[in-house]
Each structure stands twice: as C-alpha cells, then as structure tokens.
Design a protein around this motif. Structure first.
Motif, short mmCIF file in Angstrom:
data_model
loop_
_atom_site.label_atom_id
_atom_site.label_comp_id
_atom_site.label_asym_id
_atom_site.label_seq_id
_atom_site.Cartn_x
_atom_site.Cartn_y
_atom_site.Cartn_z
N LYS A 54 -9.65 21.95 31.67
CA LYS A 54 -8.32 21.38 31.73
C LYS A 54 -7.39 22.35 31.03
CE LYS A 54 -5.65 17.30 30.67
NZ LYS A 54 -5.60 16.01 29.99
N LYS A 55 -6.34 22.75 31.72
CA LYS A 55 -5.42 23.74 31.17
C LYS A 55 -4.46 23.08 30.18
CE LYS A 55 -2.37 27.41 32.47
NZ LYS A 55 -2.89 28.72 32.59
N LEU A 56 -4.21 23.77 29.09
CA LEU A 56 -3.28 23.26 28.08
C LEU A 56 -1.85 23.54 28.50
CD1 LEU A 56 -5.02 24.50 24.84
CD2 LEU A 56 -4.86 22.17 25.64
N GLU A 57 -0.97 22.60 28.17
CA GLU A 57 0.44 22.80 28.49
C GLU A 57 1.10 23.75 27.51
OE1 GLU A 57 2.43 19.06 28.90
OE2 GLU A 57 0.84 18.25 30.16
N SER A 60 1.00 26.45 21.60
CA SER A 60 1.53 26.41 20.23
C SER A 60 1.23 25.09 19.54
CB SER A 60 3.04 26.65 20.26
OG SER A 60 3.68 25.61 20.98
N LEU A 61 0.82 24.08 20.31
CA LEU A 61 0.49 22.78 19.73
C LEU A 61 -1.00 22.64 19.45
CD1 LEU A 61 2.76 20.50 21.95
CD2 LEU A 61 3.21 21.34 19.65
N VAL A 62 -1.73 23.73 19.48
CA VAL A 62 -3.18 23.70 19.27
C VAL A 62 -3.52 24.43 17.97
CG1 VAL A 62 -5.42 24.38 20.20
CG2 VAL A 62 -3.62 23.65 21.75
N SER A 63 -4.34 23.79 17.14
CA SER A 63 -4.86 24.41 15.93
C SER A 63 -6.38 24.47 16.06
CB SER A 63 -4.49 23.60 14.70
OG SER A 63 -3.09 23.66 14.50
N TYR A 64 -6.95 25.59 15.64
CA TYR A 64 -8.37 25.83 15.87
C TYR A 64 -9.18 25.64 14.60
CZ TYR A 64 -6.83 27.83 20.26
OH TYR A 64 -6.26 28.00 21.50
N GLU A 107 9.63 17.95 14.55
CA GLU A 107 9.36 16.52 14.38
C GLU A 107 8.88 15.87 15.68
OE1 GLU A 107 12.04 13.03 12.74
OE2 GLU A 107 12.33 14.90 11.65
N ASN A 108 9.42 16.32 16.81
CA ASN A 108 9.03 15.74 18.10
C ASN A 108 7.62 16.12 18.51
OD1 ASN A 108 11.61 14.69 18.30
ND2 ASN A 108 12.37 16.42 19.48
N ASP A 109 7.15 17.28 18.07
CA ASP A 109 5.84 17.78 18.49
C ASP A 109 4.72 17.45 17.52
OD1 ASP A 109 6.94 18.87 20.76
OD2 ASP A 109 7.28 20.84 19.85
N GLN A 110 5.03 16.84 16.39
CA GLN A 110 4.00 16.59 15.38
C GLN A 110 2.90 15.65 15.88
OE1 GLN A 110 5.88 15.41 11.74
NE2 GLN A 110 6.50 17.51 11.26
N ASN A 111 3.24 14.69 16.73
CA ASN A 111 2.24 13.77 17.26
C ASN A 111 1.46 14.38 18.43
OD1 ASN A 111 2.88 11.78 15.43
ND2 ASN A 111 4.43 10.88 16.76
N LYS A 112 1.89 15.52 18.92
CA LYS A 112 1.23 16.17 20.06
C LYS A 112 0.24 17.24 19.62
CE LYS A 112 5.30 15.51 22.93
NZ LYS A 112 6.40 16.18 23.63
N LEU A 113 0.01 17.38 18.32
CA LEU A 113 -0.89 18.40 17.81
C LEU A 113 -2.31 18.12 18.30
CD1 LEU A 113 -1.36 20.83 15.89
CD2 LEU A 113 -1.84 19.16 14.11
#
Length: 154
Positions: A54-57, A60-64, A107-113
């Motif tokens: 599944k491709k990520l959108e 920058s919202l991904v932490s490894y 703030e808008n992207d914090q829940n999309k992490l």
C-alpha cells in the motif's frame, strides 16, 4: 622601406560576468537532487517478505522504529535492540519518542502520524509486543510494518 609592427595590445581575458549565475545554477541543481539520509541504521535486518503493498500518501508523516541485532555486537551485545533516528532506546522511551515526533508536525497532521516498524525476521515476538504496547500507550495507533515485496511470477 616601411616597417610593419605587430600590435601587442591584444586582450586575452576571459569574461567572468556569467560565472556567478553558473555557480548558483549548479548549487541549486545539487541542492534539489541530493537526498539526505535520515538516519544510519545500526541494526542488522533480514525483513520478512510481503505479498501486498500500500503506497503512502505523505512520507513526512511516517516515523521509523528499527528492531534488530546490533551491527556492532562487541559494543552493544547480541540481543535485538530498538533504534530510532541514530540512537538506541529502551522500550519505555518509545512514548517520549512518539511525543517528540508529533511535536515536530503541524497541528492538523499530528493525528495522522504513522509509526513504521522495520523488524528483523529473527527478532523475538516479546520485544515486538512490548513495542506495540508502548505505541498504544502513546496513542500511536497507526502502525505499519515495512517489508520488501516478495513477487512470485508464474
């Protein structure tokens, strides 16, 4: 008789007016095309193969989070370790890591992490379960397991 004299006043200068433009174009080109490595992986990994992708959108919202046996076994031992960025952490420090990663986002992207786990094939399931429990505690419920795709062709 008339003597012919050669004029020795010829200019041999190279025009340098376009040189700063060329240098800035090269600098800009290398800045745009260079990819910076995020972190140095210090654990050995033989990732299990995947059959679906599944491709990520937004990357920058991904932490490894990397889990595996350290490459420098003489310094860190033989047991699998947890690595984030360029450092090893213990299981309880995962909550603090997630909060730090969230604070870097809008703030808008914090829940999309999304937390991406890259786990060695030989890692113990107990350690992976501990990591998952800490991610639940940190309310990081979007977890992805990164693997290379295993394509079997008939």
């Amino acid at each position: 008789m008339s003597k012919f004299r050669k004029k020795s006043n010829t200019k041999t200068e190279i025009p340098t007016s376009a040189l700063p433009d060329i240098i800035f174009m090269l600098l800009f080109f290398f800045m745009v095309t260079t990819v910076m490595r995020e972190s140095e992986i210090k654990v050995e990994q033989d990732l299990p193969k995947a059959t679906q992708l599944k491709k990520l959108e937004k990357k920058s919202l991904v932490s490894y989070i990397y889990v595996g046996k350290p490459r420098e076994t003489h310094r860190f031992g033989e047991e699998p370790r947890i690595q984030v960025n360029d450092v090893f952490i213990s299981t309880p420090e995962i909550v603090q890591y997630v909060e730090t990663e969230r604070s870097k986002l809008d703030e808008n992207d914090q829940n999309k992490l999304t937390m991406s786990l890259k786990v060695d094939d030989e890692a113990k399931m107990g350690l992976i379960t501990d990591v998952q429990e800490e991610l639940k505690t940190a309310n990081a419920l979007k977890v992805m397991y990164s693997t290379p795709q295993d394509i079997e062709r008939d």
